[in-house]
Design a protein around this motif. Structure first.
Motif, PDB file in Angstrom:
ATOM      1  N   GLY A 182      -7.508  15.387  -6.506  1.00 61.57           N
ATOM      2  CA  GLY A 182      -7.052  16.905  -5.063  1.00 61.57           C
ATOM      3  C   GLY A 182      -8.288  16.473  -4.111  1.00 61.57           C
ATOM      4  O   GLY A 182      -7.686  17.525  -2.859  1.00 61.57           O
ATOM      5  N   MET A 183      -9.362  15.633  -3.314  1.00 61.80           N
ATOM      6  CA  MET A 183     -10.510  15.749  -2.715  1.00 61.80           C
ATOM      7  C   MET A 183      -9.504  15.233  -0.921  1.00 61.80           C
ATOM      8  O   MET A 183      -9.892  15.375  -0.321  1.00 61.80           O
ATOM      9  N   GLY A 184      -8.497  13.977  -1.755  1.00 61.98           N
ATOM     10  CA  GLY A 184      -7.838  13.802  -0.174  1.00 61.98           C
ATOM     11  C   GLY A 184      -6.815  12.606  -0.693  1.00 61.98           C
ATOM     12  O   GLY A 184      -6.812  11.835  -1.152  1.00 61.98           O
ATOM     13  N   ALA A 185      -6.217  12.422   0.084  1.00 61.22           N
ATOM     14  CA  ALA A 185      -4.936  11.491   0.007  1.00 61.22           C
ATOM     15  C   ALA A 185      -5.392   9.880   0.416  1.00 61.22           C
ATOM     16  O   ALA A 185      -6.987   9.627   0.602  1.00 61.22           O
ATOM     17  N   ALA A 186      -4.689   9.327  -0.132  1.00 62.22           N
ATOM     18  CA  ALA A 186      -5.494   7.804   0.044  1.00 62.22           C
ATOM     19  C   ALA A 186      -4.518   6.319  -0.200  1.00 62.22           C
ATOM     20  O   ALA A 186      -3.527   6.792  -0.523  1.00 62.22           O
ATOM     21  N   PHE A 187      -4.696   5.540   0.601  1.00 60.17           N
ATOM     22  CA  PHE A 187      -3.854   3.827   0.249  1.00 60.17           C
ATOM     23  C   PHE A 187      -4.778   3.257  -0.726  1.00 60.17           C
ATOM     24  O   PHE A 187      -5.107   2.981  -1.000  1.00 60.17           O
ATOM     25  N   VAL A 188      -3.030   3.416  -1.783  1.00 58.08           N
ATOM     26  CA  VAL A 188      -3.274   2.944  -3.097  1.00 58.08           C
ATOM     27  C   VAL A 188      -2.616   1.443  -3.412  1.00 58.08           C
ATOM     28  O   VAL A 188      -1.297   1.710  -2.472  1.00 58.08           O
ATOM     29  N   SER A 189      -2.761   0.653  -3.971  1.00 58.77           N
ATOM     30  CA  SER A 189      -2.533  -0.547  -4.272  1.00 58.77           C
ATOM     31  C   SER A 189      -0.878  -0.459  -4.953  1.00 58.77           C
ATOM     32  O   SER A 189      -1.474   0.645  -5.874  1.00 58.77           O
ATOM     33  N   SER A 190      -0.229  -0.876  -4.973  1.00 60.77           N
ATOM     34  CA  SER A 190       1.000  -0.529  -5.777  1.00 60.77           C
ATOM     35  C   SER A 190       0.377  -1.587  -7.177  1.00 60.77           C
ATOM     36  O   SER A 190       1.191  -0.708  -8.385  1.00 60.77           O
ATOM     37  N   ILE A 191       0.125  -2.622  -6.993  1.00 62.52           N
ATOM     38  CA  ILE A 191      -0.215  -3.588  -8.298  1.00 62.52           C
ATOM     39  C   ILE A 191      -0.949  -2.361  -8.974  1.00 62.52           C
ATOM     40  O   ILE A 191      -1.539  -2.323 -10.419  1.00 62.52           O
ATOM     41  N   LEU A 192      -1.542  -1.410  -8.411  1.00 65.71           N
ATOM     42  CA  LEU A 192      -2.940  -0.472  -9.614  1.00 65.71           C
ATOM     43  C   LEU A 192      -1.936   0.332  -9.857  1.00 65.71           C
ATOM     44  O   LEU A 192      -2.569   0.305 -11.037  1.00 65.71           O
ATOM     45  N   LEU A 193      -1.555   0.540  -8.995  1.00 62.59           N
ATOM     46  CA  LEU A 193      -0.521   2.012  -9.518  1.00 62.59           C
ATOM     47  C   LEU A 193       0.720   2.085 -10.548  1.00 62.59           C
ATOM     48  O   LEU A 193       0.783   2.568 -11.595  1.00 62.59           O
ATOM     49  N   PHE A 201       0.719  13.145   8.472  1.00 58.62           N
ATOM     50  CA  PHE A 201      -0.560  13.839   7.461  1.00 58.62           C
ATOM     51  C   PHE A 201      -1.457  13.491   8.424  1.00 58.62           C
ATOM     52  O   PHE A 201      -3.210  13.329   8.007  1.00 58.62           O
ATOM     53  N   ALA A 202      -2.030  13.713   9.763  1.00 55.32           N
ATOM     54  CA  ALA A 202      -2.847  13.020  10.946  1.00 55.32           C
ATOM     55  C   ALA A 202      -4.149  14.793  10.578  1.00 55.32           C
ATOM     56  O   ALA A 202      -5.808  13.994  10.788  1.00 55.32           O
ATOM     57  N   GLU A 203      -3.769  15.708   9.992  1.00 52.54           N
ATOM     58  CA  GLU A 203      -5.278  16.431   9.661  1.00 52.54           C
ATOM     59  C   GLU A 203      -5.221  16.276   8.142  1.00 52.54           C
ATOM     60  O   GLU A 203      -6.148  17.326   7.929  1.00 52.54           O
ATOM     61  N   LEU A 262       0.654  -1.148  -0.192  1.00 55.55           N
ATOM     62  CA  LEU A 262      -0.137  -0.149   0.009  1.00 55.55           C
ATOM     63  C   LEU A 262       0.885   1.242  -0.359  1.00 55.55           C
ATOM     64  O   LEU A 262       1.299   1.416   0.815  1.00 55.55           O
ATOM     65  N   ILE A 263       0.842   1.839  -1.159  1.00 55.29           N
ATOM     66  CA  ILE A 263       1.605   3.191  -1.019  1.00 55.29           C
ATOM     67  C   ILE A 263       0.291   4.311  -0.502  1.00 55.29           C
ATOM     68  O   ILE A 263      -0.946   4.465  -1.450  1.00 55.29           O
ATOM     69  N   LEU A 264       1.271   5.102   0.412  1.00 51.31           N
ATOM     70  CA  LEU A 264       0.093   6.502   0.653  1.00 51.31           C
ATOM     71  C   LEU A 264      -0.103   7.532  -1.328  1.00 51.31           C
ATOM     72  O   LEU A 264       1.239   8.012  -1.250  1.00 51.31           O
ATOM     73  N   THR A 265      -0.602   7.940  -1.235  1.00 50.48           N
ATOM     74  CA  THR A 265      -0.747   8.118  -2.081  1.00 50.48           C
ATOM     75  C   THR A 265      -1.758   9.631  -1.638  1.00 50.48           C
ATOM     76  O   THR A 265      -2.281  10.346  -1.420  1.00 50.48           O
ATOM     77  N   VAL A 266      -0.940  11.179  -2.453  1.00 45.11           N
ATOM     78  CA  VAL A 266      -1.028  12.756  -1.749  1.00 45.11           C
ATOM     79  C   VAL A 266      -1.025  13.226  -3.381  1.00 45.11           C
ATOM     80  O   VAL A 266      -0.390  13.394  -4.193  1.00 45.11           O
ATOM     81  N   PRO A 267      -2.282  14.375  -3.041  1.00 41.91           N
ATOM     82  CA  PRO A 267      -2.466  14.932  -3.913  1.00 41.91           C
ATOM     83  C   PRO A 267      -1.259  16.274  -3.549  1.00 41.91           C
ATOM     84  O   PRO A 267      -0.862  16.646  -2.507  1.00 41.91           O
ATOM     85  N   ARG A 268      -0.556  16.791  -5.297  1.00 41.70           N
ATOM     86  CA  ARG A 268      -0.003  17.216  -4.824  1.00 41.70           C
ATOM     87  C   ARG A 268      -0.386  18.687  -3.738  1.00 41.70           C
ATOM     88  O   ARG A 268       1.084  19.339  -4.083  1.00 41.70           O
TER      89      ARG A 268
END
Length: 312
Positions: free
Chosen positions: A254-265, A206-208, A164-170
């Protein structure tokens, strides 16, 4: 009633007990006695022995019609069995979650069908719990998943590691100062990022941040919440998605960060709006496996699909 029907068939074809006996490599008295026993079990004479060549009685014609149907069924099934062994026919029923069905299965099914074009592949998409039930009930031959438990009920073969990769809007300000933690997309696509050349990001930073999470029953949701809680916060959800692909696109908007599968990425088209961060938690890693029910008959199609899926 239809035991030793080859005797009846040869007499019928030859029109003579003596000629049929020669073809069967037995004596004529032995053949006559065998045919007589068949007629006694049937309850009526099959042959009219008063004619030359030997003819059929009315009952005999019905018997021969039925016998020919049985021979045809046997011959067709023998051909099917030979084709089945060579995978010239048959079917394979496989299952996977949305991510697996859309991102993982197609390449394996494409290769399998290119090698065995006459085997029908039936793909079922569903949540892990449903796939587990279908596999247990024998309604699926094999499943690719990372959450169906391996134990008393199922055997498995590892396919690959997933992270799982933390994926965050720039656009999020939280990214400022985290440059050294960012993964480049190529290291995700080629699988080199777990080697640790880029340090894992401190998740507590990333708590907030607002998060795009999957539904609570989803394994990815459980892992995401567990990781956040391990560093002292509960993720604030702004969107709940039923699927990882949707979560990724919402994150890219840009709505929020997500935990995304490395396979999907690895498989999906890269978004220019995202940063990617490695996570250093045991729960960020899971194994994608091919599963099948223990003690069931493993068909040739299943064997070949396993070979294709587990080949590196």
């Amino acid at each position: 009633m239809f035991e030793n029907m080859e005797y009846i068939y040869e007499v019928y074809q030859a029109g003579s007990f003596s000629q049929a006996a020669k073809k069967l490599y037995i004596s004529q008295p032995s053949l006559s006695a065998s045919v007589k026993r068949i007629e006694e079990r049937a309850g009526y004479p099959i042959f009219d022995r008063s004619t030359k060549p030997v003819g059929l009685t009315d009952f005999g014609r019905k018997y021969v019609d039925a016998m020919m149907q049985i021979r045809s069924i046997e011959e067709n099934f023998e051909k099917y069995a030979a084709d089945y062994g060579e995978l010239k026919t048959g079917e394979l029923k496989v299952g996977g979650t949305n991510l697996v069905a859309s991102m993982v299965m197609p390449k394996y099914i494409r290769r399998f069908t290119s090698e065995y074009p006459n085997v029908e592949v039936d793909l079922t998409e569903g949540i892990s719990s449903d796939l587990e039930s279908l596999l247990s009930d024998g309604k699926l031959d094999m499943v690719i998943d990372y959450t169906v438990p391996v134990g008393e009920n199922f055997d498995s073969a590892k396919i690959e590691d997933e992270y799982l990769i933390l994926t965050v809007p720039r656009s999020f300000a939280v990214n400022d100062g985290l440059e050294k933690y960012r993964l480049d997309i190529e290291s995700i696509k080629d699988g080199s990022f777990p080697e640790g050349k880029v340090p894992a990001v401190p998740l507590e930073k990333f708590a907030e941040v607002p998060f795009v999470l999957l539904k609570k029953k989803n394994d990815t949701h459980k892992r995401a919440v567990s990781m956040c809680q391990a560093v002292g916060f509960v993720p604030r959800s702004v969107f709940v998605s039923p699927q990882q692909t949707t979560a990724y696109h919402v994150c890219a908007s840009g709505m929020g960060a997500a935990f995304v599968s490395s396979i999907l990425l690895r498989e999906i088209q890269e978004s220019p709006n995202l940063f990617y961060y490695r996570l250093d938690f045991e729960t960020a890693h899971r194994e994608l496996s091919l599963l099948w029910k223990k003690e069931r008959y493993i068909t040739r199609a299943m064997q070949e699909f396993k070979r294709i899926v587990t080949e590196r």
